[in-house]
Write an enzyme that holds these catalytic residues in place. Structure first.
Site, PDB file in Angstrom:
ATOM      1  N   GLY A  45       0.809  -1.209   0.000  1.00 31.43           N
ATOM      2  CA  GLY A  45       0.000   0.000   0.000  1.00 31.43           C
ATOM      3  C   GLY A  45       0.841   1.257   0.000  1.00 31.43           C
ATOM      4  O   GLY A  45       2.017   1.224  -0.383  1.00 31.43           O
ATOM      5  N   HIS A  95       2.425   4.669  -4.821  1.00 30.09           N
ATOM      6  CA  HIS A  95       3.032   5.811  -5.503  1.00 30.09           C
ATOM      7  C   HIS A  95       3.229   5.430  -6.968  1.00 30.09           C
ATOM      8  O   HIS A  95       2.828   4.339  -7.392  1.00 30.09           O
ATOM      9  CB  HIS A  95       4.348   6.207  -4.822  1.00 30.09           C
ATOM     10  CG  HIS A  95       5.318   5.057  -4.645  1.00 30.09           C
ATOM     11  ND1 HIS A  95       5.855   4.372  -5.707  1.00 30.09           N
ATOM     12  CD2 HIS A  95       5.808   4.473  -3.524  1.00 30.09           C
ATOM     13  CE1 HIS A  95       6.668   3.432  -5.254  1.00 30.09           C
ATOM     14  NE2 HIS A  95       6.642   3.455  -3.928  1.00 30.09           N
ATOM     15  N   HIS A 112       4.497   1.879  -7.836  1.00 32.97           N
ATOM     16  CA  HIS A 112       3.485   0.818  -7.771  1.00 32.97           C
ATOM     17  C   HIS A 112       2.553   0.899  -8.987  1.00 32.97           C
ATOM     18  O   HIS A 112       2.199  -0.125  -9.583  1.00 32.97           O
ATOM     19  CB  HIS A 112       2.617   0.987  -6.521  1.00 32.97           C
ATOM     20  CG  HIS A 112       3.345   0.882  -5.219  1.00 32.97           C
ATOM     21  ND1 HIS A 112       3.461   1.938  -4.353  1.00 32.97           N
ATOM     22  CD2 HIS A 112       3.969  -0.163  -4.619  1.00 32.97           C
ATOM     23  CE1 HIS A 112       4.114   1.560  -3.267  1.00 32.97           C
ATOM     24  NE2 HIS A 112       4.450   0.293  -3.404  1.00 32.97           N
ATOM     25  N   GLN A 135       7.765  -9.499   7.783  1.00 34.05           N
ATOM     26  CA  GLN A 135       9.009  -9.076   7.127  1.00 34.05           C
ATOM     27  C   GLN A 135       9.646  -7.876   7.815  1.00 34.05           C
ATOM     28  O   GLN A 135      10.636  -7.341   7.331  1.00 34.05           O
ATOM     29  CB  GLN A 135       8.779  -8.817   5.644  1.00 34.05           C
ATOM     30  CG  GLN A 135       7.923  -7.616   5.314  1.00 34.05           C
ATOM     31  CD  GLN A 135       7.532  -7.612   3.841  1.00 34.05           C
ATOM     32  OE1 GLN A 135       6.814  -8.468   3.355  1.00 34.05           O
ATOM     33  NE2 GLN A 135       8.049  -6.643   3.102  1.00 34.05           N
ATOM     34  N   SER A 162       9.712   5.554  -3.317  1.00 33.45           N
ATOM     35  CA  SER A 162       9.570   4.575  -2.251  1.00 33.45           C
ATOM     36  C   SER A 162       8.534   5.092  -1.262  1.00 33.45           C
ATOM     37  O   SER A 162       8.457   6.297  -1.019  1.00 33.45           O
ATOM     38  CB  SER A 162      10.913   4.377  -1.539  1.00 33.45           C
ATOM     39  OG  SER A 162      10.700   3.740  -0.287  1.00 33.45           O
TER      40      SER A 162
HETATM   41  P1  AMP Z   1       6.231  -2.233  -1.494  1.00 32.95           P
HETATM   42  O1  AMP Z   1       4.841  -1.689  -1.363  1.00 32.95           O
HETATM   43  O2  AMP Z   1       7.292  -1.277  -1.107  1.00 32.95           O
HETATM   44  O3  AMP Z   1       6.374  -3.596  -0.877  1.00 32.95           O
HETATM   45  O4  AMP Z   1       6.441  -2.461  -3.035  1.00 32.95           O
HETATM   46  C1  AMP Z   1       5.533  -3.215  -3.797  1.00 32.95           C
HETATM   47  C2  AMP Z   1       6.091  -3.421  -5.172  1.00 32.95           C
HETATM   48  O5  AMP Z   1       6.303  -2.165  -5.798  1.00 32.95           O
HETATM   49  C3  AMP Z   1       7.430  -4.150  -5.161  1.00 32.95           C
HETATM   50  O6  AMP Z   1       7.466  -5.060  -6.241  1.00 32.95           O
HETATM   51  C4  AMP Z   1       8.390  -3.026  -5.356  1.00 32.95           C
HETATM   52  O7  AMP Z   1       9.606  -3.430  -5.962  1.00 32.95           O
HETATM   53  C5  AMP Z   1       7.620  -2.132  -6.295  1.00 32.95           C
HETATM   54  N1  AMP Z   1       8.166  -0.779  -6.281  1.00 32.95           N
HETATM   55  C6  AMP Z   1       8.428  -0.023  -5.181  1.00 32.95           C
HETATM   56  N2  AMP Z   1       8.998   1.131  -5.549  1.00 32.95           N
HETATM   57  C7  AMP Z   1       9.109   1.112  -6.900  1.00 32.95           C
HETATM   58  C8  AMP Z   1       9.626   2.017  -7.877  1.00 32.95           C
HETATM   59  N3  AMP Z   1      10.147   3.190  -7.543  1.00 32.95           N
HETATM   60  N4  AMP Z   1       9.574   1.646  -9.181  1.00 32.95           N
HETATM   61  C9  AMP Z   1       9.041   0.457  -9.534  1.00 32.95           C
HETATM   62  N5  AMP Z   1       8.534  -0.439  -8.666  1.00 32.95           N
HETATM   63  C10 AMP Z   1       8.570  -0.117  -7.376  1.00 32.95           C
END
Ligand code: AMP
Length: 283
Positions: free
Chosen positions: A36, A39, A42, A66, A190
């Site tokens: 969630g 951005h 995602h 995690q 991020s």
């Molecule tokens: P998270 O919500 O941080 O666990 O990320 C969920 C998914 O989004 C994961 O596969 C991340 O690698 C991907 N993701 C996060 N930040 C980016 C980004 N800047 N560009 C592309 N994918 C991203």
């Protein structure tokens, strides 16, 4: 019949009912696992999934297993309503938003451990992290029965770990890596960027600049260890004191040496104040 999208479901059973309908109609299914606080990074995964599959599931679950006890589970940014509005705009079919009890019912006792790949870089600094990731992602793969899963290259080590896990457990899913989405100044998007103070946000773009410089030096023939050491100096000069790692490694095995002709990548994790940021680029 017009459906309102995304359909929000909180139980595995309800998600499976939808997926069964889709599969009976011969439709392909993509899944985008997230925690969630969506951005542009995602949303790029969601767009890739929509382009590559008939139906798209986005999972939103801040996975407690995690995070270590001293990490940011409680303060991790959450905003389901805003996330769902973004998914509605893109046209994702289903949002799977389980409560922790749905994912980890009383008596839950199983974990998935991927050896080797999880012992270096982020796995060295966060020893429980990839066990939690591999376990929850294997559950999401099995629960969703998706044909393809979309993961961001920003978390490159995670892409390798979940690909290995699916292969080793014979889960019939293709892991599709998606390029990192960056702010205009190069900082990788991020969910944790919201934690940065203005001062830290101003220096953060040096992370991407430095790993690109290290990649260029290695391409030009500099020894990887020397190029990385030079990069650490540049980060310190820019005000980043805590560099957890800055490594050049084999892009498939994460070994520190690689055979001629094989792809290598530069990987980094730094701490800016309380915020831990990671990034990587191809050599
Ligand atoms: P998270 O919500 O941080 O666990 O990320 C969920 C998914 O989004 C994961 O596969 C991340 O690698 C991907 N993701 C996060 N930040 C980016 C980004 N800047 N560009 C592309 N994918 C991203």
């Amino acid at each position: 019949m017009t459906e309102s999208k995304p359909l929000v479901v909180r139980s595995v059973a309800a998600m499976r009912r939808e997926v069964a309908r889709w599969k009976a109609a011969g439709e392909t299914v993509g899944v985008v696992p997230t925690m969630g606080a969506l951005h542009a990074g995602h949303l790029s995964l969601v767009r890739s999934a929509i382009a590559g599959c008939d139906r798209v599931i986005v999972t939103i679950f801040v996975n407690p297993t995690q995070f270590a006890a001293n990490e940011d589970l409680d303060s991790y940014p959450r905003g389901e309503a805003a996330d769902l509005a973004k998914l509605a705009e893109l046209g994702a079919d289903l949002a799977f938003c389980p409560n922790p009890d749905e994912m980890y019912p009383d008596g839950f006792a199983t974990s998935v451990k991927v050896e080797g790949l999880t012992e270096v870089m982020c796995g060295a600094g966060r020893p429980h992290h990839f066990g939690g990731v591999a376990t929850v992602v294997s559950k999401l793969f099995i629960q969703s029965q998706a044909d393809r899963a979309y993961f961001g290259e920003k978390d490159f080590q995670q892409c390798l770990v979940v690909t290995r896990m699916a292969r080793d457990l014979d889960i019939p899913i293709e892991v599709v890596p998606v390029e990192t989405v960056r702010a205009a100044d190069g900082l990788a998007m991020s969910s944790r960027n919201v934690y940065l103070s203005d001062a830290h946000r101003t220096i953060a773009p040096v992370i991407y600049k430095t790993i690109r410089d290290v990649a260029a030096s290695v391409r030009e023939g500099q020894a990887p260890a020397a190029a990385a050491a030079h990069g650490v100096e540049a980060l310190k000069a820019a005000g980043i004191e805590r560099v957890e790692y800055l490594d050049v490694r084999d892009a498939e095995t994460l070994a520190e040496e690689w055979p001629e002709g094989r792809a290598a990548r530069v990987f980094i994790a730094v701490h800016l104040g309380e915020t831990r940021l990671i990034d990587n680029v191809a050599v």
